[in-house]
Structure formats: C-alpha cells, structure tokens
Design an enzyme around this catalytic site. Structure first.
Site, PDB file in Angstrom:
ATOM      1  N   TRP A  45      40.251  20.135   8.590  1.00 29.96           N
ATOM      2  CA  TRP A  45      40.134  18.676   8.415  1.00 29.96           C
ATOM      3  C   TRP A  45      40.710  17.958   9.625  1.00 29.96           C
ATOM      4  CZ3 TRP A  45      39.099  14.687   4.736  1.00 29.96           C
ATOM      5  CH2 TRP A  45      39.764  13.480   4.961  1.00 29.96           C
ATOM      6  N   ASP A  48      42.808  10.692  12.159  1.00 32.10           N
ATOM      7  CA  ASP A  48      42.996   9.682  13.205  1.00 32.10           C
ATOM      8  C   ASP A  48      42.949  10.218  14.637  1.00 32.10           C
ATOM      9  OD1 ASP A  48      43.725   8.582  10.799  1.00 32.10           O
ATOM     10  OD2 ASP A  48      45.752   8.044  11.404  1.00 32.10           O
ATOM     11  N   GLN A  64      44.654  14.073  14.393  1.00 33.36           N
ATOM     12  CA  GLN A  64      45.320  14.600  13.213  1.00 33.36           C
ATOM     13  C   GLN A  64      44.493  15.761  12.659  1.00 33.36           C
ATOM     14  OE1 GLN A  64      48.424  12.682  11.239  1.00 33.36           O
ATOM     15  NE2 GLN A  64      48.511  13.305  13.379  1.00 33.36           N
ATOM     16  N   SER A 108      50.483  10.298  13.052  1.00 34.39           N
ATOM     17  CA  SER A 108      49.784   9.702  14.193  1.00 34.39           C
ATOM     18  C   SER A 108      50.714   9.042  15.201  1.00 34.39           C
ATOM     19  CB  SER A 108      48.771   8.665  13.695  1.00 34.39           C
ATOM     20  OG  SER A 108      47.698   9.295  13.055  1.00 34.39           O
ATOM     21  N   ASP A 172      52.975   5.309  12.833  1.00 27.99           N
ATOM     22  CA  ASP A 172      51.859   5.183  13.784  1.00 27.99           C
ATOM     23  C   ASP A 172      52.216   4.338  15.016  1.00 27.99           C
ATOM     24  OD1 ASP A 172      50.592   6.524  11.717  1.00 27.99           O
ATOM     25  OD2 ASP A 172      49.571   4.733  10.965  1.00 27.99           O
ATOM     26  N   GLU A 226      48.039   0.318   8.840  1.00 30.35           N
ATOM     27  CA  GLU A 226      48.117   1.608   9.518  1.00 30.35           C
ATOM     28  C   GLU A 226      47.555   1.516  10.935  1.00 30.35           C
ATOM     29  OE1 GLU A 226      47.962   5.268   6.670  1.00 30.35           O
ATOM     30  OE2 GLU A 226      46.036   4.220   6.542  1.00 30.35           O
TER      31      GLU A 226
END
Length: 506
Positions: A45, A48, A64, A108, A172, A226
C-alpha cells in the site's frame, strides 16, 4: 532537541524486512491495472507523497508505504528518483519505524537541502495512545533525518514535541527557507478539535520555536488539516491542506476527505491574509494529500495521491494499492491555480494519431482505438456550433460494455467523469465547471491501465479518478448523446505514452 539515542529496533534490519515484504508482493503482482505512467510501489500500500525535492542532480519522490499489506498499516517511506521527471528508478526504502516516538509509523513530511549541502527530512513520528489503534487518539511529534547521498538516512530524533497532551492530531511538517530563517508548518487538531495549521521557525534547523497559528479553518466541522503546504506563487502566497470533516455541498467536497487551497498574502512575522475562497485542487473521485516543491528552473510542481477512499478497492487483491498523479506544473490563474502535466511528459508520447476535425450526428458514435493500455488524448470541442447534450469519450471500453465516460454535459455546463458502467470498484460521477461563454472546450485526458486524469482548458480544472477496466481489449470510442443536432470536434489526437519505469520497456 530531544534526541532519543536508543533505537527500539535496528533500522537496517527493519528496512531489510520491509524490502522483503514489498518484494513478496511484487513477485505475484497482477498488473492488469498497475500503472505504466504513474508512480506506485512495487508492492504493498502507498499513500501521501513525501519529501519531494531536487538533490544532487536528481528529483526525489518519497511516499508513505505499508510493505506488509495492501491496506493502510504501519507507515514506512518508499523512494523513487529521476534525472528528468520522465524516467524513474526505484531506490532503496528510506525509513522504517525504529525508535519510540515513531514505533507505530514514520508518517508524512518534507525534504529540504541544508546550507551545508545535506538532504534533511522532517517527518512525523507516530504512536497510538492505547498502543493498538486510534480509538484514544495519536501521540505525534515532528522528527528529523539527514542524508549525504539522498538515499541513506540518519535519524536525529524529535525536534518539535507536541506541546499539549490533549492534542490528538499533530503531523505532516512542510519546511522551507525564508530569508535567513527556516519555517515549518504542520496540521493540528486543537484541544477543542478545530483544524488549524501552525507555524514554527528556526535559525539552525534543529531548535524550533512556535510562531503562530498561520491558518484556522472557519468550518466548525473540520477537525484536522492534514498535509499542509505553504508556498509563494507570483506575488501571492498559497496555503493548501487536506480537510478532514468537510461536508459535501452540491458538486463540491464529494469525497471522504478533500484537498484544496486558499490564496492570499503573507509577510514573515505577520499573519496570513486570505483573499480567495477555498478551491479544490482536483474535482475527481480520487485525489488527496498533494505536496509541492520547486524545480531547479523555478517551476512549482505538485504530486497528489490518488486515494482509494471508497470500498471496494479491487487493486488491493492484486498485490498493490495506490498511486500518485502525474507531476503537474502549478501557476496562478487569477483567483485559483492552474495545474497541468509537466511539459516533459510529452517526451513519453509515441505513435500519435490525428483524427480531427470530426462532425458527429445525434446519438452517433465512432470507434477510434481498438485497444489502449495508455493514452494521451487532446480534444477541442466547438461548443458554439454543437447542439448535442453530451459530447465525449468512452474510455477503457471492454467487450462486455464496461467503460468510463468523460464528456461535456451541456445541461450541467460541466465536464463529467462518469463510472456508472464499471464492473470493478466504486462508481458514481464527478464534475468540473466550464465557462461556456468562451465558445470552446479544450480537454487533455491521460489514460493509464487503471486511472484517468482529465485536464480542462489547460488545467483550469482537473479530475483524477481510478477506472478499473474489465477483461479484454480496452477501446476508445467517441460519442454524442441527445440534443438538437450535431457535435463539432475541431481537433482530436491520441498518442501512446511509454512507461516511466527505467529499464523496463513495455
């Protein structure tokens, strides 16, 4: 600087395990929808875009990564790089959880080049408060890692601890140099559960001081912002964020979470003054968490994540899940941003065929391509001379009738991407506005194995959506629907982009 010098795990061992996890997925990956022209992990998977930068002659894109599953899980950092933004190679995985502050995920962040020529990454170290899941919130702090070569990183620990134990989201970081000072912004959910962006500043990249909340979201339902970004463009400043809790309204904010921006003015030491309304980066089904960076030639570039928010997610059964959008150039267009594919993408185009001009009657169709894994389509429609209610292209059209429709809808006066004829994945439609008074419409459509990107009028609006074709050849068909008369297509061309992956050919 709070450096946690005793690692919980050996970083090299964790990276080796993660690399093996990705390789296991890659070995049995089903490529029916795996992208040829978009960045994705070999397996597992991804979400970001992280750490976008240009360093030592190469563009670097981190992401990510969950290397042990095709659904979201403990985050690592994957890595690809390119000399020209066209051909990409896979680099070793960059970071894995290895000390207490990040034991549940290396979240992130962003990358900058220090004054002494090192690549410095700022990212969020993540832990679950209850040690298991998010039911009781997160423990999150901003961390730092340094590299001499852009590939191997030495972690330096926590540089911005969370100042209030009541804060459940604190993540982030995006960092840049402003004059002689470094600036950092990141997203916060306040103790009152309000979405804000906080700014910190530093003289040495290590010791950071709180400056101010640089942006507070006005909607009381928005509880977290975010992946914030803040950058200059022309004589303006742009603040962008991915809003959690934003409710849909009409055509706007139809996705689970929605990424957009506001434009205004800012001077260091002062507040940000918003001058425009919130505008979505992308009107499609699948777009989130964009990050920008500046290319060596001064262009502002952006990657987004094509987020598979809505079940079912059929690609997760194929050994991979998630991809980036194409890299896009960002420019100002009065009160919003124009984003279009980087000019270098055209270097991939092969076997370009011209079909236009074309005149179609009512409810007429014309087959253009019998089978296309990838396509770079450019189409101009004369709206002033067309009376059809819908004019567009059926893409990923398979023998069972499955397809995704991209069209201009004259009743809505909008461009539509419609997936109601898809067997696989989420359906539904999304739209982008068109100024019909201009008398014409210019579309550029990038088709990959499992995705479609639609650029409206040179990127004044964009739509990015997954489209998972059924078995068999994937045709492209030109269609009209209903109305009082013909459709006039002044030009139409289709090229076949080659793969972006270095040394793989097709």
């Amino acid at each position: 600087m709070n450096i946690e010098s005793m690692p919980t795990y050996d970083q090299s061992e964790q990276l080796a395990k993660a690399t093996a996890g990705v390789a296991a997925f890659a070995a049995k990956r089903n490529d029916r929808w795996y992208p040829l022209d978009h960045i994705a992990s070999d397996g597992g998977w991804i979400n970001d875009p992280n750490g976008l930068c240009y360093f030592k002659g190469r563009y670097h894109a981190f992401y990510q990564l969950h290397p042990y599953g095709t659904q979201w899980g403990p985050m690592h950092w994957g890595h690809v790089s390119s000399a020209d933004l066209v051909t990409w190679r896979r680099e070793p995985l960059a970071m894995a959880p290895s000390f207490e502050a990040e034991k549940d995920g290396v979240f992130s962040g962003s990358a900058v080049v220090s004054d002494d020529g090192k690549l410095v990454i700022y990212y969020t170290g993540h832990r679950w408060r209850n040690g298991v899941n998010e039911d009781e919130g997160n423990l999150q702090e901003q961390c730092m890692a340094v590299s001499d070569d852009g590939v191997h990183f030495e972690k330096k620990g926590v540089v911005v601890p969370c100042p209030d134990d009541r804060i459940l989201h604190f993540r982030d970081p995006k960092v840049w140099k402003q004059g002689d000072e470094w600036r950092m912004v990141f997203g916060v959910s306040t103790p009152e559960h309000k979405g804000e962006i906080w700014m910190y500043r530093s003289d040495d990249m290590v010791n950071w001081t709180f400056d101010r909340p640089i942006y507070r979201h006005p909607d009381p339902d928005v509880f977290m912002l975010e992946c914030p970004d803040m950058f200059p463009l022309g004589d303006k400043w742009v603040i962008c964020y991915s809003a959690m809790g934003l409710e849909p309204k009409g055509f706007q904010a139809r996705n689970h979470n929605n990424a957009g921006y506001v434009i205004g003015s800012w001077e260091p030491g002062g507040d940000f003054h918003q001058e425009t309304d919130f505008h979505l980066w992308d009107d499609g089904h699948n777009y989130y968490a964009p990050q920008t960076f500046q290319a060596p030639d001064g262009r502002r570039l952006v990657f987004g994540w094509m987020a598979p928010f809505t079940q079912p997610i059929p690609m997760e059964d194929d050994g991979w899940c998630g991809q980036f959008t194409l890299p896009r150039e960002v420019t100002l267009a009065e009160d919003h941003l124009r984003t279009r594919p980087i000019r270098e993408f055209a270097e991939l185009d092969k076997d370009k065929r011209d079909f236009g001009p074309i005149e179609l009657g009512v409810n007429e169709s014309r087959d253009l391509v019998s089978d296309a894994l990838t396509a770079d389509i450019q189409m101009d429609i004369d709206l002033s001379s067309s009376q059809a209610e819908r004019i567009g292209l059926e893409l990923h059209r398979t023998p069972n009738g499955d397809h995704t429709l991209v069209c201009y809808d004259d009743q809505l006066e909008r461009v539509v991407i419609d997936r109601h004829c898809n067997t696989y994945g989420d359906r539904g439609y999304r739209t982008a506005p068109v100024d019909k008074s201009a008398g014409s419409l210019k579309l550029r459509i990038i088709v990959d194995r499992g995705s479609i990107e639609v650029y409206v009028n040179d990127g004044l609006e964009v739509m990015s959506s997954y489209s998972f074709p059924a078995d068999g050849p994937r045709a492209i068909r030109l269609i009209t629907e209903s109305g009082e008369g013909k459709a006039m297509i002044t030009s139409l061309s289709i090229a076949t982009p080659d793969t972006i992956w270095e040394g793989t050919g097709r």
